[in-house]
Design a protein around this motif. Structure first.
Motif, PDB file in Angstrom:
ATOM      1  N   VAL A 147     -10.434  -0.649  -9.808  1.00 44.26           N
ATOM      2  CA  VAL A 147      -9.768   0.323  -8.933  1.00 44.26           C
ATOM      3  C   VAL A 147      -8.292  -0.021  -8.776  1.00 44.26           C
ATOM      4  O   VAL A 147      -7.421   0.862  -8.754  1.00 44.26           O
ATOM      5  CB  VAL A 147     -10.479   0.378  -7.566  1.00 44.26           C
ATOM      6  N   ARG A 148      -8.006  -1.320  -8.685  1.00 47.57           N
ATOM      7  CA  ARG A 148      -6.602  -1.733  -8.572  1.00 47.57           C
ATOM      8  C   ARG A 148      -5.822  -1.325  -9.826  1.00 47.57           C
ATOM      9  O   ARG A 148      -4.668  -0.872  -9.738  1.00 47.57           O
ATOM     10  CB  ARG A 148      -6.529  -3.251  -8.369  1.00 47.57           C
ATOM     11  N   ALA A 149      -6.435  -1.472 -10.993  1.00 48.49           N
ATOM     12  CA  ALA A 149      -5.774  -1.070 -12.237  1.00 48.49           C
ATOM     13  C   ALA A 149      -5.531   0.436 -12.254  1.00 48.49           C
ATOM     14  O   ALA A 149      -4.465   0.900 -12.697  1.00 48.49           O
ATOM     15  CB  ALA A 149      -6.623  -1.482 -13.429  1.00 48.49           C
ATOM     16  N   LEU A 150      -6.502   1.196 -11.779  1.00 47.81           N
ATOM     17  CA  LEU A 150      -6.318   2.649 -11.706  1.00 47.81           C
ATOM     18  C   LEU A 150      -5.201   3.014 -10.730  1.00 47.81           C
ATOM     19  O   LEU A 150      -4.389   3.912 -11.004  1.00 47.81           O
ATOM     20  CB  LEU A 150      -7.624   3.309 -11.274  1.00 47.81           C
ATOM     21  N   ALA A 151      -5.171   2.339  -9.595  1.00 50.64           N
ATOM     22  CA  ALA A 151      -4.125   2.617  -8.600  1.00 50.64           C
ATOM     23  C   ALA A 151      -2.749   2.329  -9.184  1.00 50.64           C
ATOM     24  O   ALA A 151      -1.779   3.073  -8.943  1.00 50.64           O
ATOM     25  CB  ALA A 151      -4.362   1.776  -7.349  1.00 50.64           C
ATOM     26  N   GLN A 152      -2.642   1.249  -9.970  1.00 55.30           N
ATOM     27  CA  GLN A 152      -1.368   0.933 -10.609  1.00 55.30           C
ATOM     28  C   GLN A 152      -0.982   2.005 -11.624  1.00 55.30           C
ATOM     29  O   GLN A 152       0.191   2.382 -11.749  1.00 55.30           O
ATOM     30  CB  GLN A 152      -1.444  -0.433 -11.287  1.00 55.30           C
ATOM     31  N   ASP A 153      -1.987   2.512 -12.363  1.00 52.22           N
ATOM     32  CA  ASP A 153      -1.720   3.582 -13.322  1.00 52.22           C
ATOM     33  C   ASP A 153      -1.210   4.836 -12.617  1.00 52.22           C
ATOM     34  O   ASP A 153      -0.320   5.531 -13.127  1.00 52.22           O
ATOM     35  CB  ASP A 153      -2.986   3.914 -14.112  1.00 52.22           C
ATOM     36  N   VAL A 154      -1.786   5.125 -11.448  1.00 54.79           N
ATOM     37  CA  VAL A 154      -1.319   6.282 -10.678  1.00 54.79           C
ATOM     38  C   VAL A 154       0.114   6.045 -10.205  1.00 54.79           C
ATOM     39  O   VAL A 154       0.989   6.926 -10.312  1.00 54.79           O
ATOM     40  CB  VAL A 154      -2.250   6.554  -9.475  1.00 54.79           C
ATOM     41  N   ALA A 155       0.362   4.848  -9.681  1.00 54.59           N
ATOM     42  CA  ALA A 155       1.707   4.524  -9.185  1.00 54.59           C
ATOM     43  C   ALA A 155       2.748   4.602 -10.289  1.00 54.59           C
ATOM     44  O   ALA A 155       3.895   5.005 -10.052  1.00 54.59           O
ATOM     45  CB  ALA A 155       1.706   3.131  -8.554  1.00 54.59           C
ATOM     46  N   ASP A 156       2.350   4.233 -11.508  1.00 53.87           N
ATOM     47  CA  ASP A 156       3.278   4.250 -12.636  1.00 53.87           C
ATOM     48  C   ASP A 156       3.362   5.615 -13.314  1.00 53.87           C
ATOM     49  O   ASP A 156       4.095   5.777 -14.292  1.00 53.87           O
ATOM     50  CB  ASP A 156       2.860   3.206 -13.672  1.00 53.87           C
ATOM     51  N   GLY A 157       2.574   6.573 -12.829  1.00 55.54           N
ATOM     52  CA  GLY A 157       2.623   7.919 -13.376  1.00 55.54           C
ATOM     53  C   GLY A 157       1.839   8.121 -14.652  1.00 55.54           C
ATOM     54  O   GLY A 157       1.965   9.157 -15.306  1.00 55.54           O
ATOM     55  N   ARG A 158       1.015   7.139 -15.035  1.00 58.14           N
ATOM     56  CA  ARG A 158       0.239   7.285 -16.262  1.00 58.14           C
ATOM     57  C   ARG A 158      -0.972   8.195 -16.074  1.00 58.14           C
ATOM     58  O   ARG A 158      -1.427   8.823 -17.043  1.00 58.14           O
ATOM     59  CB  ARG A 158      -0.206   5.908 -16.777  1.00 58.14           C
ATOM     60  N   VAL A 159      -1.512   8.231 -14.880  1.00 57.90           N
ATOM     61  CA  VAL A 159      -2.619   9.129 -14.554  1.00 57.90           C
ATOM     62  C   VAL A 159      -2.359   9.743 -13.190  1.00 57.90           C
ATOM     63  O   VAL A 159      -1.517   9.267 -12.419  1.00 57.90           O
ATOM     64  CB  VAL A 159      -3.982   8.388 -14.541  1.00 57.90           C
ATOM     65  N   THR A 160      -3.082  10.799 -12.892  1.00 55.39           N
ATOM     66  CA  THR A 160      -3.002  11.439 -11.582  1.00 55.39           C
ATOM     67  C   THR A 160      -4.273  11.132 -10.810  1.00 55.39           C
ATOM     68  O   THR A 160      -5.293  10.738 -11.404  1.00 55.39           O
ATOM     69  CB  THR A 160      -2.847  12.955 -11.723  1.00 55.39           C
ATOM     70  N   PRO A 161      -4.266  11.330  -9.495  1.00 54.37           N
ATOM     71  CA  PRO A 161      -5.503  11.109  -8.729  1.00 54.37           C
ATOM     72  C   PRO A 161      -6.679  11.920  -9.257  1.00 54.37           C
ATOM     73  O   PRO A 161      -7.822  11.465  -9.200  1.00 54.37           O
ATOM     74  CB  PRO A 161      -5.107  11.524  -7.311  1.00 54.37           C
ATOM     75  N   ASP A 162      -6.402  13.114  -9.791  1.00 53.19           N
ATOM     76  CA  ASP A 162      -7.482  13.936 -10.329  1.00 53.19           C
ATOM     77  C   ASP A 162      -8.103  13.334 -11.587  1.00 53.19           C
ATOM     78  O   ASP A 162      -9.208  13.714 -11.989  1.00 53.19           O
ATOM     79  CB  ASP A 162      -6.974  15.349 -10.639  1.00 53.19           C
ATOM     80  N   ASP A 163      -7.387  12.400 -12.219  1.00 54.03           N
ATOM     81  CA  ASP A 163      -7.911  11.752 -13.419  1.00 54.03           C
ATOM     82  C   ASP A 163      -8.897  10.627 -13.102  1.00 54.03           C
ATOM     83  O   ASP A 163      -9.515  10.061 -14.013  1.00 54.03           O
ATOM     84  CB  ASP A 163      -6.763  11.169 -14.253  1.00 54.03           C
ATOM     85  N   ILE A 164      -9.016  10.288 -11.820  1.00 57.18           N
ATOM     86  CA  ILE A 164      -9.912   9.196 -11.437  1.00 57.18           C
ATOM     87  C   ILE A 164     -11.336   9.728 -11.375  1.00 57.18           C
ATOM     88  O   ILE A 164     -11.730  10.430 -10.449  1.00 57.18           O
ATOM     89  CB  ILE A 164      -9.495   8.589 -10.082  1.00 57.18           C
ATOM     90  N   THR A 165     -12.089   9.415 -12.389  1.00 52.51           N
ATOM     91  CA  THR A 165     -13.474   9.857 -12.532  1.00 52.51           C
ATOM     92  C   THR A 165     -14.365   8.634 -12.727  1.00 52.51           C
ATOM     93  O   THR A 165     -13.868   7.527 -12.970  1.00 52.51           O
ATOM     94  CB  THR A 165     -13.618  10.777 -13.756  1.00 52.51           C
ATOM     95  N   PRO A 166     -15.679   8.799 -12.629  1.00 55.48           N
ATOM     96  CA  PRO A 166     -16.555   7.666 -12.931  1.00 55.48           C
ATOM     97  C   PRO A 166     -16.288   7.083 -14.314  1.00 55.48           C
ATOM     98  O   PRO A 166     -16.314   5.862 -14.491  1.00 55.48           O
ATOM     99  CB  PRO A 166     -17.958   8.280 -12.821  1.00 55.48           C
ATOM    100  N   ALA A 167     -16.021   7.940 -15.295  1.00 57.35           N
ATOM    101  CA  ALA A 167     -15.742   7.447 -16.641  1.00 57.35           C
ATOM    102  C   ALA A 167     -14.456   6.625 -16.669  1.00 57.35           C
ATOM    103  O   ALA A 167     -14.366   5.605 -17.369  1.00 57.35           O
ATOM    104  CB  ALA A 167     -15.647   8.613 -17.618  1.00 57.35           C
ATOM    105  N   ALA A 168     -13.447   7.053 -15.894  1.00 59.71           N
ATOM    106  CA  ALA A 168     -12.186   6.320 -15.856  1.00 59.71           C
ATOM    107  C   ALA A 168     -12.380   4.939 -15.249  1.00 59.71           C
ATOM    108  O   ALA A 168     -11.765   3.958 -15.692  1.00 59.71           O
ATOM    109  CB  ALA A 168     -11.144   7.112 -15.059  1.00 59.71           C
ATOM    110  N   ILE A 169     -13.215   4.855 -14.232  1.00 56.51           N
ATOM    111  CA  ILE A 169     -13.511   3.546 -13.640  1.00 56.51           C
ATOM    112  C   ILE A 169     -14.280   2.687 -14.631  1.00 56.51           C
ATOM    113  O   ILE A 169     -13.966   1.508 -14.820  1.00 56.51           O
ATOM    114  CB  ILE A 169     -14.304   3.722 -12.329  1.00 56.51           C
ATOM    115  N   SER A 170     -15.282   3.264 -15.291  1.00 54.43           N
ATOM    116  CA  SER A 170     -16.088   2.507 -16.251  1.00 54.43           C
ATOM    117  C   SER A 170     -15.219   1.910 -17.358  1.00 54.43           C
ATOM    118  O   SER A 170     -15.464   0.793 -17.818  1.00 54.43           O
ATOM    119  CB  SER A 170     -17.167   3.408 -16.867  1.00 54.43           C
TER     120      SER A 170
END
Length: 249
Positions: A147-170
């Protein structure tokens, strides 16, 4: 080994190896002797998985909470891990076993991390059973890191909150390239997951056997697989096939 008791096997079996200390205590032996006997059970489990054609076997070797155990016991466990890798790596390599290690590597000290990396690198091209060793592993820590890696990706603009899916976490878990376990097995009669593969085991079958880990042999393994073969897995819906025939493609 004896003829398999089951006509189908799971793709991925994950095992919580529990009961080394109690096995030793029942025999009036120090806990360290239980851990040493448990290493023999590890060898037996890996051989059985290979004989039955199980593609993935994950063993809960050392949790991130185990560091709180008495220092002499932790030191002995670290010593056993080193001996296992140094003594068994060549044989595992000859047997076409691929080794993967999951868990937090950042704070590993001493020569443990280089040994784990050597085991992974030496066997990386092997195509037999993948032996996944959960070391310094805790599922909540793993999910937090993902989750921390995903949050960093959002902060860096690589993904949006809508991109956070179960598959993205996996994809950000330690097991990103490993299928979720079909079966989670625990020895010693305890019936809990103990912070093991909590995300990945969402639809796994759970089987708890009374034998302590040092007594885990091919017969106990096959008995558990026989129970698994009789389970009907629905994944929240209608029944769906989730096993492969022994010797199948």
């Amino acid at each position: 080994m004896s003829k398999p008791l089951v006509s189908t096997v799971p793709t991925h079996v994950a095992i919580i190896m529990d009961g080394n200390g109690r096995w030793a205590a029942m025999r009036g032996l120090p806990r360290t002797m239980g851990h040493r006997k448990g290493v023999e059970a590890v060898r037996e489990a890996v051989r059985t998985a290979g004989d039955l054609g199980i593609p993935y076997l994950t063993l809960y070797a050392f949790s991130s909470e185990n560091w709180s155990r008495p220092q002499d016991e932790v030191s002995d466990l670290m010593g056993l891990l080193k001996v296992f890798i140094r003594r068994d790596l060549a044989e595992l390599h000859r047997s076409n076993v691929r080794i993967r290690v999951i868990g937090d590597r950042v704070n590993l000290r001493g020569d443990i991390l280089p040994l784990l990396l050597e085991a992974e690198e030496t066997t990386a091209a092997n195509t037999g059973t993948t032996l996944c060793i959960a070391f310094n592993y805790g599922a909540r820590d793993e999910i937090t890191r993902a989750v921390r890696a995903l949050a960093q990706d959002v902060a860096d603009g690589r993904v949006t909150p809508d991109d956070i899916t179960p598959a993205a976490i996996s994809r950000r878990l330690d097991t990103a390239d490993i299928p979720d376990p079909d079966l989670v097995l625990r020895t010693s009669g305890e019936e809990r997951l103990s912070n093991f593969l909590l995300w990945q085991a969402a639809y796994a079958e759970l089987i708890f056997v009374p034998e302590f880990w040092p007594d885990f042999d091919s017969a106990v393994f096959q008995r558990a697989l026989d129970i698994y073969a009789r389970r009907e897995r629905r994944f929240g819906g209608v029944a769906a096939p989730a096993s492969r025939a022994v010797g199948g493609a």
